[in-house]
Design a protein around this motif. Sequence first.
Motif, short mmCIF file in Angstrom:
data_model
loop_
_atom_site.label_atom_id
_atom_site.label_comp_id
_atom_site.label_asym_id
_atom_site.label_seq_id
_atom_site.Cartn_x
_atom_site.Cartn_y
_atom_site.Cartn_z
N LEU A 71 0.85 -1.19 0.00
CA LEU A 71 0.00 0.00 0.00
C LEU A 71 0.88 1.24 0.00
CD1 LEU A 71 -2.55 -1.04 2.80
CD2 LEU A 71 -2.78 -1.40 0.33
N VAL A 72 0.51 2.23 -0.80
CA VAL A 72 1.25 3.49 -0.84
C VAL A 72 0.30 4.63 -0.56
CG1 VAL A 72 2.95 2.57 -2.47
CG2 VAL A 72 0.91 3.74 -3.34
N ALA A 73 0.86 5.82 -0.35
CA ALA A 73 0.04 6.98 -0.04
C ALA A 73 -1.05 7.18 -1.11
CB ALA A 73 0.92 8.23 0.06
N GLY A 74 -2.26 7.39 -0.65
CA GLY A 74 -3.40 7.53 -1.55
C GLY A 74 -4.22 6.27 -1.68
N ASP A 75 -3.67 5.13 -1.23
CA ASP A 75 -4.42 3.87 -1.27
C ASP A 75 -5.40 3.80 -0.10
OD1 ASP A 75 -3.19 2.97 -3.53
OD2 ASP A 75 -1.79 1.62 -2.49
N VAL A 76 -6.56 3.22 -0.37
CA VAL A 76 -7.54 2.91 0.66
C VAL A 76 -7.82 1.41 0.58
CG1 VAL A 76 -9.86 3.33 1.57
CG2 VAL A 76 -8.60 5.19 0.47
#
Length: 324
Positions: A71-76
């Motif tokens: 998971l990276v920034a912006g993932d939900v």
Amino acid sequence: MDALSQTLRVVRLVGAIFLHGRFTAPWCYQAPHADSAAPHLEPTAERVVIFHMITEGECWVEIGDAAPQRLVAGDVVVFPQGDAHRMGSAPGLPPAAGARLDEVLARRPRLLAYGGGGATTKLVCGYLACDARLARMLLAGLPPLLKVSVRGSDAGLWLESSVRYALVEARSPRPGGQGLLAKLAEVLFIEVLRIYMLEQSSQHTGWLAGVNDRIVGAALRALHAEPARCWTLEELARTAGTSRSVLAERFAQLVGQAPMQYLAQWRMLLASNLLARSNAPLAQIAEEVGYQTDTAFSRAFRREYGMPPAAWRRRQAWEPASRA
């Protein structure tokens, strides 16, 4: 109005962002099944769906025997069935002592910060609480772990900046910060569903896949727009621009039941919503959801909810008072 919008308009959802996490590698925490967290989040909810949004850095999520997902920034990431899962800076790390989500929630922290001092990951944890029947309908066919990136849309960028702003406001002395977070949690969850619908392939099944399907989506729009109408399969097929056999087969394939069976369940969801939110007489509610007599309505309601509508309404009125 599409079926998803119609559903969200008439059925009450309760959401909140309940935790802001700031972790430094190495770190790991274990989240048990959502049923274990529910008493700390929304004690009277029939169903709680937990989700996490990565706001900075990256991490890994593990669920069951499935391969870990980055998971990276912006993932939900959403857990539609409430499955236990593990979040960490790398796959296979053991969770820290006292880092089970239900144990953390029992302490009710606003900010959770720990780790080994390495790379930083920031995330927010939220939930959506709803009626169990609505959850079965809305989330049917979804995988145990649903991951989308909100950074590909204007709405997602707005949501990310709004969540950051609301987190600051929630820690300030100004009133309304927690209310902002609650509304943003609901909007974020809905946006995730919308993005998922656009990204899913034609092989997916479930209610959301049905909404996105040309034939089934047209039938769902019609049923949701006029639930009190005396629909027949022939009329519904004509409205959807197809034959009865094609509609029946496609509807069952995607939604998992026959169109008229679905209509009966949707009417009961509408009825329960009206019973809980209004003082309208039973006869009026029966008519609004498509029953010619309150006797027929009461029989149908008892089959679905296990008690007559009047008794169900009294229980809904008593439960909020008992929690006050």
